[in-house]
Design a protein around this motif. Structure first.
Motif, short mmCIF file in Angstrom:
data_model
loop_
_atom_site.label_atom_id
_atom_site.label_comp_id
_atom_site.label_asym_id
_atom_site.label_seq_id
_atom_site.Cartn_x
_atom_site.Cartn_y
_atom_site.Cartn_z
N TRP A 102 0.83 -1.19 0.00
CA TRP A 102 0.00 0.00 0.00
C TRP A 102 0.87 1.24 0.00
O TRP A 102 2.00 1.22 0.50
CB TRP A 102 -0.91 0.01 1.24
N SER A 103 0.34 2.31 -0.57
CA SER A 103 1.05 3.59 -0.53
C SER A 103 1.05 4.11 0.91
O SER A 103 0.25 3.69 1.75
CB SER A 103 0.37 4.60 -1.45
N ALA A 104 1.95 5.02 1.18
CA ALA A 104 2.01 5.61 2.52
C ALA A 104 0.75 6.44 2.78
O ALA A 104 0.24 7.12 1.88
CB ALA A 104 3.25 6.49 2.65
N LEU A 105 0.23 6.35 4.00
CA LEU A 105 -0.91 7.18 4.37
C LEU A 105 -0.50 8.65 4.36
O LEU A 105 0.52 9.02 4.94
CB LEU A 105 -1.41 6.79 5.76
N ARG A 106 -1.30 9.48 3.69
CA ARG A 106 -0.99 10.90 3.66
C ARG A 106 -2.28 11.70 3.62
O ARG A 106 -3.34 11.20 3.23
CB ARG A 106 -0.10 11.24 2.47
N ILE A 107 -2.20 12.94 4.02
CA ILE A 107 -3.38 13.80 4.05
C ILE A 107 -3.80 14.18 2.63
O ILE A 107 -2.99 14.68 1.85
CB ILE A 107 -3.12 15.08 4.88
N ILE A 108 -5.06 13.91 2.30
CA ILE A 108 -5.57 14.24 0.96
C ILE A 108 -6.57 15.39 1.01
O ILE A 108 -6.90 15.98 -0.02
CB ILE A 108 -6.22 13.03 0.29
N ALA A 109 -7.08 15.72 2.21
CA ALA A 109 -8.08 16.79 2.33
C ALA A 109 -8.30 17.09 3.80
O ALA A 109 -7.75 16.40 4.69
CB ALA A 109 -9.39 16.36 1.68
N HIS A 110 -9.09 18.13 4.06
CA HIS A 110 -9.56 18.45 5.40
C HIS A 110 -11.08 18.65 5.32
O HIS A 110 -11.59 19.17 4.32
CB HIS A 110 -8.90 19.72 5.94
N VAL A 111 -11.80 18.21 6.35
CA VAL A 111 -13.25 18.40 6.39
C VAL A 111 -13.58 19.54 7.35
O VAL A 111 -12.83 19.83 8.28
CB VAL A 111 -13.97 17.12 6.82
N LYS A 112 -14.72 20.20 7.10
CA LYS A 112 -15.11 21.34 7.92
C LYS A 112 -15.48 20.92 9.33
O LYS A 112 -15.33 21.70 10.27
CB LYS A 112 -16.28 22.07 7.26
N SER A 113 -16.00 19.69 9.46
CA SER A 113 -16.39 19.19 10.77
C SER A 113 -16.50 17.68 10.66
O SER A 113 -16.24 17.10 9.59
CB SER A 113 -17.73 19.81 11.20
N ASP A 114 -16.86 17.02 11.75
CA ASP A 114 -17.01 15.56 11.72
C ASP A 114 -17.97 15.17 10.62
O ASP A 114 -19.05 15.75 10.49
CB ASP A 114 -17.53 15.06 13.06
N SER A 115 -17.58 14.17 9.83
CA SER A 115 -18.34 13.85 8.62
C SER A 115 -18.47 12.35 8.42
O SER A 115 -17.63 11.56 8.87
CB SER A 115 -17.65 14.44 7.38
N THR A 116 -19.54 11.97 7.73
CA THR A 116 -19.67 10.64 7.17
C THR A 116 -18.98 10.65 5.82
O THR A 116 -19.24 11.53 4.99
CB THR A 116 -21.15 10.26 6.99
N LEU A 117 -18.08 9.69 5.57
CA LEU A 117 -17.32 9.64 4.32
C LEU A 117 -17.78 8.47 3.47
O LEU A 117 -18.03 7.37 3.97
CB LEU A 117 -15.83 9.50 4.61
N VAL A 118 -17.86 8.70 2.14
CA VAL A 118 -18.20 7.64 1.19
C VAL A 118 -17.35 7.84 -0.06
O VAL A 118 -17.28 8.94 -0.60
CB VAL A 118 -19.69 7.67 0.79
N LEU A 119 -16.68 6.77 -0.51
CA LEU A 119 -15.95 6.78 -1.77
C LEU A 119 -16.80 6.14 -2.86
O LEU A 119 -17.44 5.12 -2.63
CB LEU A 119 -14.64 6.00 -1.64
N GLN A 120 -16.82 6.75 -4.06
CA GLN A 120 -17.59 6.19 -5.17
C GLN A 120 -16.83 6.42 -6.46
O GLN A 120 -16.29 7.51 -6.70
CB GLN A 120 -18.97 6.85 -5.25
N SER A 121 -16.79 5.40 -7.31
CA SER A 121 -16.05 5.46 -8.56
C SER A 121 -16.81 6.23 -9.63
O SER A 121 -18.04 6.16 -9.72
CB SER A 121 -15.75 4.05 -9.06
#
Length: 408
Positions: free
Chosen positions: A334-353
């Motif tokens: 796996w690639s190294a874990l790195r910061i890809i973004a910041h959220v404004k507050s606690d959030s539900t996250l969903v990835l979709q292609s």
């Protein structure tokens, strides 16, 4: 409408057609219980500016599931706010239908069940929909309902054999819709509070979940009599010496191996299927460790057929989202874990292609109800700016792919 009134054409078997579209479909429930949806305007493109209300009913605001039918039509599972019955909705597959979605099907709820702690909608062994639900009553009984398969009937037809003008009657097997579209509600032995099912490479469902004591379990749909609730392989306690489980997410990669990830405090652990369709998994390995607790995580297949995992770390404004991807579909690196973004507050996250196989990351802000999405530019790069999904607050979202043409 009731399930008995479902359109028989919905059960005509697998339809092999080339997709005309591949767009992301977003379903949502508003704080007032309105069930809404919106699509991308075009493949890989922006979304429509508005949400379209799907029905006039009010739905529970704490859960919503999305999937696709075996023909590729969008399917949703929601809970009626008044009756607490589970409602199944799907795009109409009737040519020139007046509305994009067929009438909702009221699936009811199991006898004695008044509410649920979690629900899941997933394609099963036959390619048709399977629904799982956990009772909110003491004991957290696990219930299951699935779309029945077609029946085979013998039908007599008249044909003219080659080289002759004389018609003859022959009896042939013909596939016809089932007598009842859905099975009864079936209780699977065991009890869970949260559900994270994954479809195995051979089509069977693997059920991951946690009970009321946060103990994680795994169970496989049997290859022998898979539609009998007592024929599941049996629950495996998969703690592996770890404690404090908070979330499980699973996904199958491009090499057909199922992965499951566990969130425990400031750490994420991973477990991988030993072989394709195997019932055995590796031990837990440490996937990532952070300086703050992991708030939530999500996983999906990325453009290189490997998996991509994203996780919000910490809580509150400007919390970072970390990302890591499998370097190849058949690779455990796996690639190294790195910061890809910041959220404004606690959030539900969903990835979709997307259609081009790049991912979009969706974030539903739990404090404001605002939803945003971020587009992936390549495996290593994401857009710097979040896009808004609209100004109206949302309570729950569910995403799937829309691969069928529709005029509505």
């Amino acid at each position: 409408m009731s399930v008995e009134e479902a359109i028989p054409g919905e059960f005509e078997g697998i339809v092999h057609t080339a997709p005309s579209y591949f767009r992301i479909f977003v379903a949502a429930v508003s704080p007032d219980g309105e069930l809404e949806y919106k699509d991308q305007k075009s493949e890989n493109g922006p979304f429509y500016n508005y949400f379209t209300r799907l029905t006039q009913s009010a739905y529970a605001t704490d859960r919503l599931n999305a999937s696709v039918t075996q023909e590729g039509y969008v399917a949703l599972l929601a809970q009626d706010a008044q009756s607490a019955n589970l409602i199944y909705l799907h795009e109409s597959n009737t040519p020139d239908a007046a509305n994009r979605f067929a009438d909702p099907e009221d699936l009811g709820k199991p006898d004695g069940v008044t509410g649920f702690t979690d629900t899941a909608l997933i394609n099963g062994l036959t390619g048709r929909q399977n629904i799982f639900a956990t009772s909110s009553a003491a004991g957290n009984a696990l219930w299951w309902k699935y779309q029945n398969v077609n029946r085979i009937e013998q039908k007599t037809i008249t044909v003219v054999p080659p080289g002759t003008d004389t018609p003859i009657e022959i009896t042939v097997p013909v596939e016809v819709p089932p007598d009842r579209p859905w099975s009864d509600w079936l209780q699977i032995p065991g009890a869970l509070c949260s559900l994270a099912p994954v479809q195995n490479a051979d089509g069977r469902i693997i059920m991951f979940g946690m009970d009321s004591d946060a103990v994680p379990y795994m169970n496989f749909q049997s290859s022998d009599h898979p539609f009998l609730p007592e024929k599941w392989e049996g629950w495996q306690d998969i703690r592996g010496g770890l404690t404090g489980f908070e979330q499980l997410v699973g996904c199958i990669d491009g090499n057909a191996l199922v992965h499951v990830f566990a969130r425990i405090g400031s750490r994420i652990y991973m477990k991988v299927q030993e072989e394709v369709s195997s019932n055995t998994f590796s031990e837990w390995v440490l996937f990532g460790s952070f300086s703050a607790p992991v708030h939530t995580m999500t996983v999906a297949v990325s453009s290189n057929d490997g998996l991509y995992l994203a996780a919000q770390v910490g809580s509150g404004p400007n919390s970072p989202v970390y990302g890591s991807y499998q370097t190849g579909g058949a690779d455990r690196n796996w690639s190294a874990l790195r910061i890809i973004a910041h959220v404004k507050s606690d959030s539900t996250l969903v990835l979709q292609s997307n259609a081009d196989e790049n991912l979009s990351l969706f974030a539903l802000d739990s404090s404001s109800g605002n939803a945003f999405y971020l587009n992936q530019l390549s495996l290593d790069h994401w857009s710097a700016v979040w896009n808004s999904l609209g100004d109206n607050p949302l309570s729950a979202i569910a995403l799937t792919q829309d691969i069928t043409p529709n005029p509505h």
